[in-house]
Enzyme design. Structure first.
Site, PDB file in Angstrom:
ATOM      1  N   HIS A   1       0.839  -1.196   0.000  1.00  0.00           N
ATOM      2  CA  HIS A   1       0.000   0.000   0.000  1.00  0.00           C
ATOM      3  C   HIS A   1       0.873   1.245   0.000  1.00  0.00           C
ATOM      4  CE1 HIS A   1      -3.195  -2.836   1.215  1.00  0.00           C
ATOM      5  NE2 HIS A   1      -3.986  -1.954   0.643  1.00  0.00           N
TER       6      HIS A   1
ATOM      7  N   LYS B   1      -0.589   5.115   4.416  1.00  0.00           N
ATOM      8  CA  LYS B   1      -1.469   4.202   5.151  1.00  0.00           C
ATOM      9  C   LYS B   1      -1.000   4.082   6.599  1.00  0.00           C
ATOM     10  CE  LYS B   1      -3.674  -0.368   4.906  1.00  0.00           C
ATOM     11  NZ  LYS B   1      -4.990   0.243   5.239  1.00  0.00           N
TER      12      LYS B   1
HETATM   13  N1  LIG Z   1     -13.038  -0.886   2.953  1.00  0.00           N
HETATM   14  C1  LIG Z   1     -12.389  -0.464   1.863  1.00  0.00           C
HETATM   15  O1  LIG Z   1     -12.712  -0.833   0.702  1.00  0.00           O
HETATM   16  C2  LIG Z   1     -11.271   0.544   2.034  1.00  0.00           C
HETATM   17  C3  LIG Z   1     -10.650   1.099   0.917  1.00  0.00           C
HETATM   18  C4  LIG Z   1      -9.707   2.128   1.140  1.00  0.00           C
HETATM   19  C5  LIG Z   1      -9.399   2.522   2.434  1.00  0.00           C
HETATM   20  N2  LIG Z   1     -10.014   1.907   3.486  1.00  0.00           N
HETATM   21  C6  LIG Z   1      -9.781   2.327   4.867  1.00  0.00           C
HETATM   22  O2  LIG Z   1     -10.483   3.543   5.071  1.00  0.00           O
HETATM   23  C7  LIG Z   1      -9.800   4.325   6.051  1.00  0.00           C
HETATM   24  C8  LIG Z   1      -9.566   5.711   5.497  1.00  0.00           C
HETATM   25  O3  LIG Z   1      -8.665   5.602   4.413  1.00  0.00           O
HETATM   26  P1  LIG Z   1      -8.224   6.948   3.608  1.00  0.00           P
HETATM   27  O4  LIG Z   1      -7.124   6.561   2.693  1.00  0.00           O
HETATM   28  O5  LIG Z   1      -9.431   7.628   3.088  1.00  0.00           O
HETATM   29  O6  LIG Z   1      -7.619   7.806   4.814  1.00  0.00           O
HETATM   30  P2  LIG Z   1      -7.525   9.418   4.927  1.00  0.00           P
HETATM   31  O7  LIG Z   1      -6.635   9.678   6.111  1.00  0.00           O
HETATM   32  O8  LIG Z   1      -7.213  10.004   3.608  1.00  0.00           O
HETATM   33  O9  LIG Z   1      -9.039   9.841   5.274  1.00  0.00           O
HETATM   34  C9  LIG Z   1      -9.595   9.704   6.554  1.00  0.00           C
HETATM   35  C10 LIG Z   1     -10.363  10.986   6.832  1.00  0.00           C
HETATM   36  O10 LIG Z   1     -11.079  10.849   8.068  1.00  0.00           O
HETATM   37  C11 LIG Z   1     -11.034  12.097   8.698  1.00  0.00           C
HETATM   38  N3  LIG Z   1     -11.378  11.980  10.124  1.00  0.00           N
HETATM   39  C12 LIG Z   1     -10.577  11.628  11.152  1.00  0.00           C
HETATM   40  N4  LIG Z   1     -11.251  11.713  12.319  1.00  0.00           N
HETATM   41  C13 LIG Z   1     -12.510  12.114  12.006  1.00  0.00           C
HETATM   42  C14 LIG Z   1     -13.678  12.388  12.768  1.00  0.00           C
HETATM   43  N5  LIG Z   1     -13.692  12.261  14.108  1.00  0.00           N
HETATM   44  N6  LIG Z   1     -14.808  12.769  12.112  1.00  0.00           N
HETATM   45  C15 LIG Z   1     -14.806  12.913  10.754  1.00  0.00           C
HETATM   46  N7  LIG Z   1     -13.717  12.680   9.968  1.00  0.00           N
HETATM   47  C16 LIG Z   1     -12.592  12.286  10.608  1.00  0.00           C
HETATM   48  C17 LIG Z   1      -9.617  12.603   8.455  1.00  0.00           C
HETATM   49  O11 LIG Z   1      -9.501  13.988   8.698  1.00  0.00           O
HETATM   50  C18 LIG Z   1      -9.434  12.215   6.990  1.00  0.00           C
HETATM   51  O12 LIG Z   1      -9.839  13.243   6.124  1.00  0.00           O
HETATM   52  C19 LIG Z   1      -8.543   3.555   6.416  1.00  0.00           C
HETATM   53  O13 LIG Z   1      -8.797   2.778   7.566  1.00  0.00           O
HETATM   54  C20 LIG Z   1      -8.359   2.626   5.216  1.00  0.00           C
HETATM   55  O14 LIG Z   1      -7.661   1.431   5.545  1.00  0.00           O
HETATM   56  C21 LIG Z   1     -10.928   0.934   3.312  1.00  0.00           C
HETATM   57  O1  LIG Z   2      -5.662   2.665   1.157  1.00  0.00           O
HETATM   58  C1  LIG Z   2      -5.950   1.947   2.135  1.00  0.00           C
HETATM   59  O2  LIG Z   2      -5.677   2.226   3.325  1.00  0.00           O
HETATM   60  C2  LIG Z   2      -6.680   0.664   1.902  1.00  0.00           C
HETATM   61  N1  LIG Z   2      -7.091   0.006   2.953  1.00  0.00           N
HETATM   62  C3  LIG Z   2      -7.922  -1.159   2.926  1.00  0.00           C
HETATM   63  C4  LIG Z   2      -7.273  -2.250   3.758  1.00  0.00           C
HETATM   64  O3  LIG Z   2      -6.642  -1.872   4.803  1.00  0.00           O
HETATM   65  O4  LIG Z   2      -7.436  -3.424   3.420  1.00  0.00           O
HETATM   66  C5  LIG Z   2      -8.312  -1.599   1.536  1.00  0.00           C
HETATM   67  C6  LIG Z   2      -7.319  -1.306   0.519  1.00  0.00           C
HETATM   68  C7  LIG Z   2      -6.884   0.158   0.524  1.00  0.00           C
END
Ligand SMILES: NC(=O)c1ccc[n+]([C@@H]2O[C@H](COP(=O)([O-])OP(=O)(O)OC[C@H]3O[C@@H](n4cnc5c(N)ncnc54)[C@H](O)[C@@H]3O)[C@@H](O)[C@H]2O)c1
Ligand SMILES: O=C(O)C1=N[C@H](C(=O)O)CCC1
Length: 266
Positions: free
Chosen positions: A154, A158
């Protein structure tokens, strides 16, 4: 038309989810960011790059949840659990994509979701969820004669490791092989660490650049190896999956669902 609010609206995923929600014909009813975030007050559509929506990014969780049918939350486990609590109080649905939950936090999520329909999934892409399904069959068929190692790559922003996707892949394989993932997962090998046991599942993490998300599960035998991989090229399959989950979950029976339920892969 489903009214979707997005939590983490200025984040990497939040911005793409706002775009995906509009593309799916949903109403973006609200956008949330953490209190004190520089984007609070800004138009969520402008921040997401899809044009003004007339929806200002807010830090008022209660008001935003009140105004939606479903909250899509991509933040952190602690924030997501608080959001789940408020959605439960207000009888609203929620889709959580955050990763890095401890087993205790995941158990709390199950408890908090007892009265509302909620989706919690570490990966919202169709491709990864199909991988989850085939990994179960491949592991069960190969049995204990193949050593299992999982490698995930990643981007350098992350914050959690290993990825939630990799952990879920490990859990699926461990369950298929009759093992306890939390006992056999091996995150670290260094020094004279001894020969590899048959039961362990190696979990390796690579971080760098702008890698969106890559996962490979290796089934390593004597004289042959099977590799099952998924490579994400953009975040849009995650964001489209989260909107699909949001449209699916509204009106379902209370409980905690995952993306396999949304996609009918069970
Ligand atoms: N399930 C999936 O398909 C998938 C895909 C990508 C990322 N993710 C996960 O999603 C999460 C976020 O990833 P990202 O790359 O967008 O991260 P990021 O850091 O770019 O975005 C997270 C956002 O949440 C905000 N935030 C933090 N505390 C908050 C609060 N109390 N209230 C409102 N907003 C708040 C931050 O300011 C930030 O803008 C990570 O845990 C990542 O692993 C999951
Ligand atoms: O960008 C990330 O952070 C992602 N998180 C998810 C994970 O932790 O599996 C999904 C893939 C991208």
């Amino acid at each position: 038309m489903t009214k979707i609010a997005v939590c983490g609206a200025a984040g990497r995923m939040g911005q793409r989810i706002i775009v995906a929600a509009r593309e799916a014909g949903c109403t973006v009813s609200g956008a949330l960011e953490r209190p004190g975030h520089e984007m609070v007050g800004q138009d969520a559509g402008l921040i997401a790059g899809c044009g003004a929506l007339g929806v200002a990014i807010s830090d008022d969780l209660n008001a935003v949840v009140e105004g939606c049918d479903v909250l899509i939350d991509f933040t952190t486990p602690k924030v997501s659990l608080k959001n789940l609590e408020v959605c439960a109080l207000k009888k609203k649905s929620i889709v959580i994509g955050s990763t890095g939950f401890t087993p205790e936090e995941r158990a709390l999520a199950v408890e908090l979701a007892r009265d509302i329909p909620a989706v919690l999934a570490p990966n919202m892409s169709v491709g990864v969820n199909v991988c989850f399904k085939i990994l179960k069959d491949v592991a069960k068929t190969l049995g204990d004669d193949f050593d299992v190692e999982i490698v995930e790559l990643h981007h350098n922003k992350k914050k959690d490791a290993p990825s939630g996707t990799a952990v879920r892949m490990g859990e699926v394989v461990a369950e298929a092989l009759g093992r306890d993932y939390n006992k056999v997962a091996t995150y670290h090998r260094e020094g004279i660490c001894g020969e590899r046991t048959k039961e362990e599942i190696g979990m390796q993490t690579v971080r760098g650049g702008d890698i969106v998300g890559e996962h490979t599960v290796y089934f390593i035998g004597m004289g042959e190896r099977i590799e099952i991989s998924h490579r994400a090229m953009t975040r849009d399959m995650f964001s489209r999956g989260s909107v699909r989950a949001a449209q699916w979950v509204v009106g379902k029976q209370p409980g905690l669902y995952d993306m396999q339920d949304v996609l009918g892969l069970k």
